[in-house]
Enzyme design. Structure first.
Site, PDB file in Angstrom:
ATOM      1  N   LYS A 177      11.857  -3.181   7.330  1.00 34.59           N
ATOM      2  CA  LYS A 177      10.915  -2.532   6.396  1.00 34.59           C
ATOM      3  C   LYS A 177       9.922  -3.573   5.873  1.00 34.59           C
ATOM      4  O   LYS A 177       8.738  -3.293   5.699  1.00 34.59           O
ATOM      5  CB  LYS A 177      11.668  -1.868   5.228  1.00 34.59           C
ATOM      6  CG  LYS A 177      10.736  -1.316   4.140  1.00 34.59           C
ATOM      7  CD  LYS A 177       9.873  -0.193   4.656  1.00 34.59           C
ATOM      8  CE  LYS A 177       8.659   0.226   3.884  1.00 34.59           C
ATOM      9  NZ  LYS A 177       8.407  -0.019   2.543  1.00 34.59           N
ATOM     10  N   ASN A 209       5.902  -3.590   6.377  1.00 31.58           N
ATOM     11  CA  ASN A 209       4.873  -3.783   5.349  1.00 31.58           C
ATOM     12  C   ASN A 209       3.898  -4.894   5.730  1.00 31.58           C
ATOM     13  O   ASN A 209       2.710  -4.816   5.423  1.00 31.58           O
ATOM     14  CB  ASN A 209       5.524  -4.083   4.001  1.00 31.58           C
ATOM     15  CG  ASN A 209       6.026  -2.812   3.343  1.00 31.58           C
ATOM     16  OD1 ASN A 209       6.307  -1.835   4.023  1.00 31.58           O
ATOM     17  ND2 ASN A 209       6.156  -2.817   2.041  1.00 31.58           N
TER      18      ASN A 209
HETATM   19  C1  6PG Z   1       5.622   2.287   2.469  1.00 29.06           C
HETATM   20  C2  6PG Z   1       4.850   1.281   1.677  1.00 29.06           C
HETATM   21  C3  6PG Z   1       5.507   1.110   0.357  1.00 29.06           C
HETATM   22  C4  6PG Z   1       4.601   0.568  -0.706  1.00 29.06           C
HETATM   23  C5  6PG Z   1       4.518  -0.926  -0.788  1.00 29.06           C
HETATM   24  C6  6PG Z   1       3.154  -1.501  -0.714  1.00 29.06           C
HETATM   25  O1  6PG Z   1       6.008   1.936   3.564  1.00 29.06           O
HETATM   26  O2  6PG Z   1       5.811   3.402   1.981  1.00 29.06           O
HETATM   27  O3  6PG Z   1       4.797   0.072   2.319  1.00 29.06           O
HETATM   28  O4  6PG Z   1       6.678   0.401   0.546  1.00 29.06           O
HETATM   29  O5  6PG Z   1       3.368   1.128  -0.704  1.00 29.06           O
HETATM   30  O6  6PG Z   1       5.069  -1.188  -2.027  1.00 29.06           O
HETATM   31  O7  6PG Z   1       3.221  -2.824  -1.004  1.00 29.06           O
HETATM   32  P1  6PG Z   1       2.117  -3.645  -1.774  1.00 29.06           P
HETATM   33  O8  6PG Z   1       2.074  -3.141  -3.184  1.00 29.06           O
HETATM   34  O9  6PG Z   1       2.609  -5.021  -1.652  1.00 29.06           O
HETATM   35  O10 6PG Z   1       0.805  -3.386  -1.080  1.00 29.06           O
END
Ligand code: 6PG
Length: 620
Positions: free
Chosen positions: A343, A347
């Site tokens: 995961k 990201n």
């Molecule tokens: C997802 C997103 C989720 C979230 C992250 C974004 O897969 O649903 O990645 O996990 O939006 O928190 O991360 P940042 O705030 O670091 O951009």
């Protein structure tokens, strides 16, 4: 519980067998003194019973630390039951086997070698204080049906617990309830700040009518069937540890905690090991898809103990998104924190995909396109480069507030919650060159220096972007080129981690569960599901190699024009730099080795010495 002859032992044994938990006959635990008294035909008084009931209470407490058990005991008076369930009231389920005096007497008389004078039975009926809290079962029905009935009653408890009702937790609750699961929901109580969160949430949505709402941890845990399945949707970090400590005293052996937050994979491993010592399973789970995904079907990436996963699979796989073949976008990823690792990499790839779209939009803007025109261009790209992020970026450029586009009014400082940072750290630790992820992360960091950027902007003259000579198709090709390099790097990081940590991850399955529900779903990801069936390295696939070769000229043109005209495109540029590096047969690393040997005698290996021996030169 119930008077002598009601069938406690028979039913208790059957029930214990059915639930696969231990059975105890209370009568086997009488102290010597009681046994003596009874065998002399003397009735026990309350004082005689007290120690014995406490023994049974201790037995129950001990069993609950492991799992559960069935104990049979007449428990005729309320005060006896209070002693029996002392400190475990919420965990105790009373089943009262009830029948008429005549019925029980007839049964007793039919029993071989068991005689009880009618008078004694009568006194038992007189002593019996019918419990309000018990499940009352009529002994007229067959033992099989009694067991069925008890089980049905026990099933009234919830199948799945959701801890933490933030945006994601709430959406997952609704998703579970919409899929017919009986759930319990918990949100803490914080005076004046978080009050009746679960109760109010339940009242808001009709699909939660059958759900149980709690702000008391003990009541929440006790509302769940065993083994309990509790999914934590709380802030990643220390909070997870605090929540685990709060839950532990109420849990029993084999209960399962699922962490659905963006937790660090190393922490997940530690928590896994810690909870194993307590007999509790811990499943670290990546969940992607944001609020809407959580509600309608996220991509779910669980890891940890495989046997424990089987007990939660029906829930997670039902609520997850489905791929194009209707299979759940949820699969057992691997051991330890591998689910949260992938995961995290998801990201990282997401950061790059977002950055690339931001860069191409900036180039389109530099070419004179307004947000509507940019949206139009991106919309046309759907045919060849479709992805969720492309779609939302198109919609973002269409959004107006009054006469102006909203996107133009947003402060240019990009936030982050840390996963891009962790991916960059992990790739450095594992020695994997995830240069695009680092570049996308550092672009966010550069954006944060708003004040300094404003000052420096005045000092450094910028090129004239009207000099840019690019077609939208060249920009599209550069974008597609960089996306392939991005996915190459992301999956490389996963493959290397899998090797180093012995996780045995299945890249094709990972790509498959990322084809729907998650933020980086795309047509490219669909292609990768097939590619990874043959290879673990994208750049060994002939078709993708040909695509990269085909798009590289456009990528070079776009990046060089941007450099010449001072348009920042770090991720696009890095994609080319990386490909140039990874496709160079003899790099400049020979010079680095010579320098290291010069000042530090770090030695080097020679091309003309196949033994791999270390050489040192006195460079002076
Ligand atoms: C997802 C997103 C989720 C979230 C992250 C974004 O897969 O649903 O990645 O996990 O939006 O928190 O991360 P940042 O705030 O670091 O951009």
């Amino acid at each position: 519980m119930g008077v002598s002859g009601c069938g406690k032992s028979t039913i208790g044994k059957l029930l214990a067998r059915e639930l696969d938990i231990p059975f105890f006959d209370g009568d086997d635990f009488h102290p010597e003194s009681n046994i003596k008294k009874m065998s002399n035909g003397q009735a026990l008084n309350d004082e005689d019973r007290q120690g014995w009931l406490q023994t049974l209470n201790n037995l129950a407490i001990k069993q609950l630390t492991k799992n559960s058990c069935v104990i049979v005991c007449s428990a005729l008076k309320q005060k006896y039951r209070e002693t029996l369930s002392h400190t475990i009231k919420e965990k105790t389920k009373w089943v009262h086997l009830s029948g008429s005096f005549e019925q029980v007497l007839k049964r007793l008389n039919n029993r071989e070698g068991h005689f009880m004078p009618a008078e004694l039975l009568k006194s038992q009926f007189e002593t019996l204080e019918t419990p309000d809290e018990a499940m009352k079962i009529d002994i007229k029905i067959t033992p099989e049906n009694i067991i069925k009935k008890i089980k049905q009653e026990l099933m009234k408890t919830s199948e799945f617990g959701l801890f933490g009702l933030g945006v994601m937790g709430k959406s997952l609750c609704r998703n579970l309830a919409n899929n017919g699961f009986k759930i319990s929901m918990f949100n803490r109580h914080v005076n004046d700040v978080e009050v009746d969160v679960a109760k109010n949430f339940k009242a808001e949505y009709p699909e939660l009518a059958q759900a149980e709402a709690y702000d008391d941890i003990a009541a929440f845990v006790n509302s769940l069937q065993q083994p309990r399945r509790i999914m934590l949707m709380v802030n990643a970090g220390k909070t997870i540890d605090y929540v685990i400590e709060d839950l532990l005293p109420h849990l029993s052996k084999n209960d399962i905690i699922i962490d659905g937050g963006n937790s660090n994979y190393k922490k997940t491993k530690q928590r896994n090991e810690y909870l194993k010592t307590k007999g509790i399973h811990f499943i670290g789970t990546g969940v992607s898809g944001g609020e809407e995904g959580a509600l309608k079907g996220p991509s779910i990436m669980p890891s940890g103990d495989k046997e424990a996963y089987k007990k939660i699979a029906p829930f997670l796989e039902t609520i997850s998104a489905k791929d194009k073949n209707g299979l759940p976008c949820c699969t057992y990823v691997g051991p330890e924190g591998s689910g949260q690792f992938i995961k995290m990499v998801h990201n990282g790839v997401e950061y790059v995909e977002m950055q690339l779209l931001a860069e191409v939009a900036t180039i389109l803007e530099s070419l004179g396109q307004n947000p509507d025109a940019i949206a139009n261009t991106l919309n046309n790209w759907k045919a060849t480069a479709d992805s969720y992020l492309l779609e939302i970026t198109t919609a973002i450029f269409q959004k107006k507030e009054g006469d102006d586009w909203l996107v133009n009014k947003i402060l240019d400082k990009a936030g982050n919650k840390g996963t891009g940072n962790w991916t960059t750290i992990a790739s450095a630790e594992l020695g994997v060159p995830s240069t695009l992820i680092a570049s996308a992360l550092f672009s966010r960091y550069i954006s944060f220096y708003k004040e300094e950027r404003l000052q420096l902007n005045k000092l450094f003259e910028k090129g004239n972007t009207s000099q840019l000579n690019l077609t939208t198709n060249e920009i599209l090709e550069a974008y597609q080129f960089a996306r392939i390099i991005n996915h190459y790097q992301g999956f490389k990081l996963i493959a290397e981690a899998s090797n180093k940590m012995d996780w045995d991850l299945n890249l094709s399955e990972i790509a498959r569960i990322w084809t729907n529900g998650c933020i980086i779903r795309s047509t490219l990801m669909e292609e990768l599901v097939v590619v990874f069936k043959q290879t673990s390295n994208i750049l060994t696939n002939t078709e993708l190699i040909n695509t990269v070769i085909k798009y590289k000229p456009a990528a070079k043109k776009v990046v060089s024009q941007c450099i010449l005209n001072d348009v920042a495109t770090p991720a696009l540029a890095e994609a080319i730099q990386f490909l140039n590096g990874i496709t160079t047969a003899y790099t400049s690393a020979n010079i680095i080795q010579a320098q290291r040997d010069y000042f530090g005698a770090h030695t080097y290996q020679r091309l003309d010495d196949a033994s791999g021996k270390s050489h040192h030169t006195n460079w002076n």
